[in-house]
Structure formats: structure tokens, C-alpha cells
Design a protein around this motif. Structure first.
Motif, PDB file in Angstrom:
ATOM      1  N   ALA A  31      -9.936  -4.553  -3.101  1.00  0.00           N
ATOM      2  CA  ALA A  31     -10.023  -3.986  -1.818  1.00  0.00           C
ATOM      3  C   ALA A  31      -8.802  -2.993  -1.943  1.00  0.00           C
ATOM      4  O   ALA A  31      -8.689  -1.798  -1.370  1.00  0.00           O
ATOM      5  CB  ALA A  31     -10.059  -5.083  -0.889  1.00  0.00           C
ATOM      6  N   LEU A  32      -7.682  -3.332  -2.284  1.00  0.00           N
ATOM      7  CA  LEU A  32      -6.503  -2.795  -2.339  1.00  0.00           C
ATOM      8  C   LEU A  32      -6.157  -1.808  -3.626  1.00  0.00           C
ATOM      9  O   LEU A  32      -6.295  -2.081  -4.540  1.00  0.00           O
ATOM     10  CB  LEU A  32      -5.240  -3.765  -1.976  1.00  0.00           C
ATOM     11  CG  LEU A  32      -5.338  -4.626  -1.065  1.00  0.00           C
ATOM     12  CD1 LEU A  32      -4.380  -5.766  -0.962  1.00  0.00           C
ATOM     13  CD2 LEU A  32      -5.769  -3.983   0.392  1.00  0.00           C
ATOM     14  N   PRO A  33      -5.473  -0.689  -3.210  1.00  0.00           N
ATOM     15  CA  PRO A  33      -5.118   0.306  -4.300  1.00  0.00           C
ATOM     16  C   PRO A  33      -3.596  -0.208  -4.706  1.00  0.00           C
ATOM     17  O   PRO A  33      -2.806  -0.915  -4.044  1.00  0.00           O
ATOM     18  CB  PRO A  33      -5.076   1.515  -3.579  1.00  0.00           C
ATOM     19  CG  PRO A  33      -4.476   1.104  -2.076  1.00  0.00           C
ATOM     20  CD  PRO A  33      -5.226  -0.187  -1.637  1.00  0.00           C
ATOM     21  N   PHE A  34      -3.211   0.497  -6.041  1.00  0.00           N
ATOM     22  CA  PHE A  34      -2.015   0.215  -6.345  1.00  0.00           C
ATOM     23  C   PHE A  34      -1.561   1.286  -7.255  1.00  0.00           C
ATOM     24  O   PHE A  34      -2.456   1.681  -8.150  1.00  0.00           O
ATOM     25  CB  PHE A  34      -1.473  -1.302  -6.904  1.00  0.00           C
ATOM     26  CG  PHE A  34      -2.460  -1.771  -7.946  1.00  0.00           C
ATOM     27  CD1 PHE A  34      -2.584  -1.564  -9.261  1.00  0.00           C
ATOM     28  CD2 PHE A  34      -3.385  -2.802  -7.383  1.00  0.00           C
ATOM     29  CE1 PHE A  34      -3.225  -1.955 -10.098  1.00  0.00           C
ATOM     30  CE2 PHE A  34      -4.104  -3.718  -8.462  1.00  0.00           C
ATOM     31  CZ  PHE A  34      -4.190  -3.097  -9.951  1.00  0.00           C
ATOM     32  N   ALA A  35      -0.288   1.632  -7.458  1.00  0.00           N
ATOM     33  CA  ALA A  35       0.053   2.624  -8.436  1.00  0.00           C
ATOM     34  C   ALA A  35       0.740   2.370  -9.615  1.00  0.00           C
ATOM     35  O   ALA A  35       1.589   1.173  -9.495  1.00  0.00           O
ATOM     36  CB  ALA A  35       0.942   3.590  -7.703  1.00  0.00           C
ATOM     37  N   ALA A  36       0.524   2.962 -10.872  1.00  0.00           N
ATOM     38  CA  ALA A  36       1.443   2.304 -11.881  1.00  0.00           C
ATOM     39  C   ALA A  36       2.775   2.676 -11.738  1.00  0.00           C
ATOM     40  O   ALA A  36       3.294   3.733 -11.096  1.00  0.00           O
ATOM     41  CB  ALA A  36       0.921   3.270 -13.121  1.00  0.00           C
ATOM     42  N   SER A  37       3.563   1.635 -11.580  1.00  0.00           N
ATOM     43  CA  SER A  37       5.018   1.510 -11.301  1.00  0.00           C
ATOM     44  C   SER A  37       5.823   0.216 -12.072  1.00  0.00           C
ATOM     45  O   SER A  37       5.146  -0.358 -12.948  1.00  0.00           O
ATOM     46  CB  SER A  37       5.155   1.314  -9.812  1.00  0.00           C
ATOM     47  OG  SER A  37       4.523   0.214  -9.429  1.00  0.00           O
ATOM     48  N   ALA A  38       6.852  -0.007 -11.670  1.00  0.00           N
ATOM     49  CA  ALA A  38       7.614  -1.210 -12.041  1.00  0.00           C
ATOM     50  C   ALA A  38       6.866  -2.577 -11.713  1.00  0.00           C
ATOM     51  O   ALA A  38       7.000  -3.376 -12.304  1.00  0.00           O
ATOM     52  CB  ALA A  38       8.930  -1.140 -11.545  1.00  0.00           C
ATOM     53  N   GLY A  43      -2.451   1.908 -12.409  1.00  0.00           N
ATOM     54  CA  GLY A  43      -3.018   2.114 -11.339  1.00  0.00           C
ATOM     55  C   GLY A  43      -4.280   2.156 -11.074  1.00  0.00           C
ATOM     56  O   GLY A  43      -5.122   2.211 -12.155  1.00  0.00           O
ATOM     57  N   LYS A  44      -4.827   1.920  -9.725  1.00  0.00           N
ATOM     58  CA  LYS A  44      -6.098   1.887  -9.233  1.00  0.00           C
ATOM     59  C   LYS A  44      -6.482   2.186  -7.906  1.00  0.00           C
ATOM     60  O   LYS A  44      -5.534   2.034  -6.924  1.00  0.00           O
ATOM     61  CB  LYS A  44      -6.930   0.279  -9.663  1.00  0.00           C
ATOM     62  CG  LYS A  44      -6.576  -0.363  -8.644  1.00  0.00           C
ATOM     63  CD  LYS A  44      -7.525  -1.953  -8.868  1.00  0.00           C
ATOM     64  CE  LYS A  44      -7.413  -2.585  -7.628  1.00  0.00           C
ATOM     65  NZ  LYS A  44      -8.289  -1.804  -6.577  1.00  0.00           N
ATOM     66  N   GLU A  45      -7.877   2.796  -7.741  1.00  0.00           N
ATOM     67  CA  GLU A  45      -8.127   3.139  -6.413  1.00  0.00           C
ATOM     68  C   GLU A  45      -8.489   1.857  -5.491  1.00  0.00           C
ATOM     69  O   GLU A  45      -8.859   1.022  -6.168  1.00  0.00           O
ATOM     70  CB  GLU A  45      -9.164   4.132  -6.518  1.00  0.00           C
ATOM     71  CG  GLU A  45      -8.812   5.375  -7.095  1.00  0.00           C
ATOM     72  CD  GLU A  45      -9.981   6.578  -7.392  1.00  0.00           C
ATOM     73  OE1 GLU A  45     -11.059   6.044  -6.908  1.00  0.00           O
ATOM     74  OE2 GLU A  45      -9.524   7.466  -7.639  1.00  0.00           O
ATOM     75  N   ALA A  46      -8.465   1.845  -4.240  1.00  0.00           N
ATOM     76  CA  ALA A  46      -9.090   1.050  -3.551  1.00  0.00           C
ATOM     77  C   ALA A  46     -10.599   0.860  -3.763  1.00  0.00           C
ATOM     78  O   ALA A  46     -11.194   1.851  -3.504  1.00  0.00           O
ATOM     79  CB  ALA A  46      -8.853   1.279  -1.770  1.00  0.00           C
ATOM     80  N   GLY A  47     -10.986  -0.424  -3.690  1.00  0.00           N
ATOM     81  CA  GLY A  47     -12.362  -0.575  -3.868  1.00  0.00           C
ATOM     82  C   GLY A  47     -12.807  -0.364  -4.968  1.00  0.00           C
ATOM     83  O   GLY A  47     -13.915  -1.103  -5.747  1.00  0.00           O
ATOM     84  N   GLY A  72       4.126  -7.060  -9.232  1.00  0.00           N
ATOM     85  CA  GLY A  72       3.605  -7.027  -7.771  1.00  0.00           C
ATOM     86  C   GLY A  72       2.516  -7.753  -7.348  1.00  0.00           C
ATOM     87  O   GLY A  72       2.423  -8.297  -6.122  1.00  0.00           O
ATOM     88  N   CYS A  73       1.733  -8.192  -8.184  1.00  0.00           N
ATOM     89  CA  CYS A  73       0.378  -9.065  -7.678  1.00  0.00           C
ATOM     90  C   CYS A  73       1.237 -10.532  -7.537  1.00  0.00           C
ATOM     91  O   CYS A  73       0.651 -11.368  -6.586  1.00  0.00           O
ATOM     92  CB  CYS A  73      -0.278  -9.501  -8.936  1.00  0.00           C
ATOM     93  SG  CYS A  73      -1.231  -7.954  -9.425  1.00  0.00           S
ATOM     94  N   ASN A 257       9.220 -14.654  -3.034  1.00  0.00           N
ATOM     95  CA  ASN A 257       8.928 -14.405  -4.496  1.00  0.00           C
ATOM     96  C   ASN A 257       9.330 -13.066  -5.068  1.00  0.00           C
ATOM     97  O   ASN A 257       9.455 -12.859  -6.204  1.00  0.00           O
ATOM     98  CB  ASN A 257       7.206 -14.451  -4.633  1.00  0.00           C
ATOM     99  CG  ASN A 257       6.794 -15.919  -4.183  1.00  0.00           C
ATOM    100  OD1 ASN A 257       7.471 -16.841  -4.362  1.00  0.00           O
ATOM    101  ND2 ASN A 257       5.266 -15.826  -3.930  1.00  0.00           N
ATOM    102  N   ALA A 258       9.613 -12.059  -3.989  1.00  0.00           N
ATOM    103  CA  ALA A 258      10.161 -10.680  -4.441  1.00  0.00           C
ATOM    104  C   ALA A 258      11.667 -10.668  -4.894  1.00  0.00           C
ATOM    105  O   ALA A 258      12.086  -9.684  -5.413  1.00  0.00           O
ATOM    106  CB  ALA A 258       9.804  -9.814  -3.515  1.00  0.00           C
ATOM    107  N   ALA A 259      12.385 -11.858  -4.458  1.00  0.00           N
ATOM    108  CA  ALA A 259      13.728 -11.792  -4.757  1.00  0.00           C
ATOM    109  C   ALA A 259      14.162 -12.679  -5.767  1.00  0.00           C
ATOM    110  O   ALA A 259      13.384 -13.255  -6.600  1.00  0.00           O
ATOM    111  CB  ALA A 259      14.184 -12.607  -3.268  1.00  0.00           C
ATOM    112  N   LYS A 260      15.408 -12.943  -6.088  1.00  0.00           N
ATOM    113  CA  LYS A 260      16.099 -13.623  -6.948  1.00  0.00           C
ATOM    114  C   LYS A 260      16.843 -14.972  -6.284  1.00  0.00           C
ATOM    115  O   LYS A 260      17.293 -14.625  -5.236  1.00  0.00           O
ATOM    116  CB  LYS A 260      16.985 -12.954  -7.860  1.00  0.00           C
ATOM    117  CG  LYS A 260      16.240 -11.617  -8.658  1.00  0.00           C
ATOM    118  CD  LYS A 260      17.341 -10.943  -9.475  1.00  0.00           C
ATOM    119  CE  LYS A 260      16.774  -9.456  -9.908  1.00  0.00           C
ATOM    120  NZ  LYS A 260      17.889  -8.729 -10.810  1.00  0.00           N
TER     121      LYS A 260
END
Length: 277
Positions: A31-38, A43-47, A72-73, A257-260
Motif C-alpha cells: 500500500a505504501l510508496p517509498f523512494a530509493a534512498s539511504a 523505490g516503488k509506487e503506492a499499490g 526503512g522497513c 529502532n531508528a536510533a542508536k
């Protein structure tokens, strides 16, 4: 008759607000989009399904997400919205076997996720003794939010979720004020502050208002964040080694989870130490 002890209501509620990927149709992966990044190797589109999503709706690289370029996941949390949409809203009909449900299911998932996040915060607020003067209002807000999550797919899709968030947020802010008022010399109001890369090593941030603060890559080693309001704070790559987060309010597992951090980081009892620390 079973003699097993039933979990207390707050704990039971919290369990229902934790992701159960085995009961979900991989909605966060589609369902969710994400962009190629760190955060994401591609990247992928929503849906559109992530290429790592398997036929059984499980992630094919789940145990190696960070190594494969998908950190990110590892920090995403649906707060149990995925199984609610899959098993309640759509009664177990998955988008592969019943393709005509796909568009509406993917539309409803982000709405449900926001409602479940609000339920997480409201559930926590109801466990905080200083917030007792407004427990009645918090109970009513939680009941209303829970009722909204049980609406039809059409009702959820048409819900003005921003308006409901604003209504609940007013109560959460009042809760924060009541909790932090107990802290003598409580920290400054740093709501929404730009603290990216800030040197806050050993800082006394007890009772600070850090709602929505940008703490990306901030040095918070051995900082005292007890009773600080961390709702919506961006802790990506923030160094929490040796920091004290006990009693901090509205902190989520995804933020941690996003922190150190390290073995010396002190955490609220409801949250787990991330495996990568």
C-alpha cells in the motif's frame, strides 16, 4: 475452566496494538510508496508490491533488511493496523484472491494506521497517574477511536482523520502538561525544534517538551530524557547510548529502532531494546 491469569487491560490493549505480520496481507509492503534512498535500496509506487514480498505475504529478506539496504522497513510500525484491515475490515479476503478489494484496502490501510497510532498514545496516557483528572476524556476518546477502526471500508476511506487527530492531540498535549508539571526545573519547550546533529551529550532534558523535534543524528549520549515528551520526535541515527528514557512519554518502538543505543540505555518497560544496538 482455565486457571491462566488474564493480562491486565492496559497490557491486553497494548498487545492488540502490536503488528502481527502473520495475520496481515503484507499491506505495508504494497500500500505504501517509498523512494530509493539511504532507507530503501529501490523505490516503488503506492499499490505496487515490493519485489521482496513473497506469495505467503512475508518478506523474503526480513532477517537481512539492513544488510540489503532496507533499514526503512525495520523502523516502520503499523501499530496493529495491518491485521485489523486484513482480518476485520475485509474479513480475511486478501487482495490477491479478491483483486477488486485491492484499491480500497490500500486506501484504508494508512487511515487505520493513524487511528491505531492514536490508540497507542491514548492507551499509554491512561496508564499515567498524573493524567487522572482527564482520564474520563481520555477513555471517551479511546472508545471513539476504537469505534472508528471498526467502521466499514467506505466509512474509513471517507473519514476526516486529520480532524480526529487534532481532537485527540489536544488531550495528549494536556496529558503531557500534567506529567511534566511534576518535574522541578523541567526542560525548556523545544517543540518542533531543529536539533539535527546537536551536541546534547549528558544534557538534562527531564520533562522537556520535544514533541516533533528534529533530533536526527543528535548526540544524546548519557542525556537524561526521563519524563520528556517525545511524541513525533525524529530520532533517526540519534545516539542514545547510556541515555535515560525511563518515564519518557509517547515514545514508540519505531523511534527507538531508528536510533542508536547500547546496553546502558535505559528504556520504558513497555519498549524493547532494538536488536541492532
Amino acid at each position: 475452566m482455565s486457571h491462566e491469569r488474564e493480562a491486565p487491560a492496559p497490557e491486553r490493549d497494548a498487545l492488540e496494538l502490536r503488528a502481527d505480520c502473520g495475520s496481515c496481507f503484507g499491506l505495508c509492503c504494497v500500500a505504501l510508496p517509498f523512494a530509493a534512498s539511504a532507507d530503501f535500496a529501490i523505490g516503488k509506487e503506492a499499490g505496487r508490491p515490493c519485489p521482496n514480498l513473497q506469495a505467503d505475504f512475508r518478506c523474503g529478506i526480513h532477517s537481512h533488511l539492513r544488510q540489503k539496504g532496507f533499514p526503512g522497513c525495520t523502523v516502520f510500525d503499523c501499530f496493529g493496523a495491518g491485521q485489523k484491515v486484513s482480518q476485520l475490515t475485509f474479513a480475511g479476503r486478501d487482495w490477491r484472491q479478491d483483486p477488486h478489494t485491492a484499491r480500497r484496502m490500500f486506501e484504508v490501510f494508512p487511515v487505520m494506521r493513524q487511528l491505531h497510532e492514536l490508540l497507542w498514545y491514548l492507551t499509554e496516557a491512561l496508564t499515567l497517574p498524573p493524567a487522572r483528572p482527564i482520564h474520563g476524556d481520555l477513555h471517551r476518546a479511546r472508545e471513539k477511536t476504537e469505534r472508528l477502526t471498526r467502521g466499514s471500508a467506505q466509512e474509513l476511506a471517507e473519514l476526516d482523520v486529520a480532524a480526529h487527530r487534532a481532537e485527540v492531540n489536544a488531550l495528549l498535549l494536556r496529558t503531557s502538561e500534567l506529567v511534566r508539571a511534576r518535574i522541578r526545573g523541567r526542560g525548556k519547550n523545544r517543540r518542533g525544534a531543529d536539533l539535527i546533529g546537536a551536541d546534547l551529550k549528558g544534557a538534562d532534558l527531564r520533562g522537556a517538551n520535544l514533541r516533533g523535534a528534529y533530533l536526527i543524528a543528535a548526540d544524546l549520549k548519557k542525556a537524561d530524557l526521563s519524563s520528556a515528551d517525545l511524541i513525533g520526535a525524529d530520532l533517526r541515527d540519534a545516539d542514545l547510548s547510556g541515555a535515560d528514557l525511563t518515564g519518557s512519554i509517547f515514545l514508540t518502538q519505531s523511534q527507538l529502532n531508528a536510533a542508536k543505543g547500547d546496553a546502558a540505555t535505559r528504556l520504558p518497560s513497555t519498549l524493547a531494546r532494538p536488536a541492532h544496538w
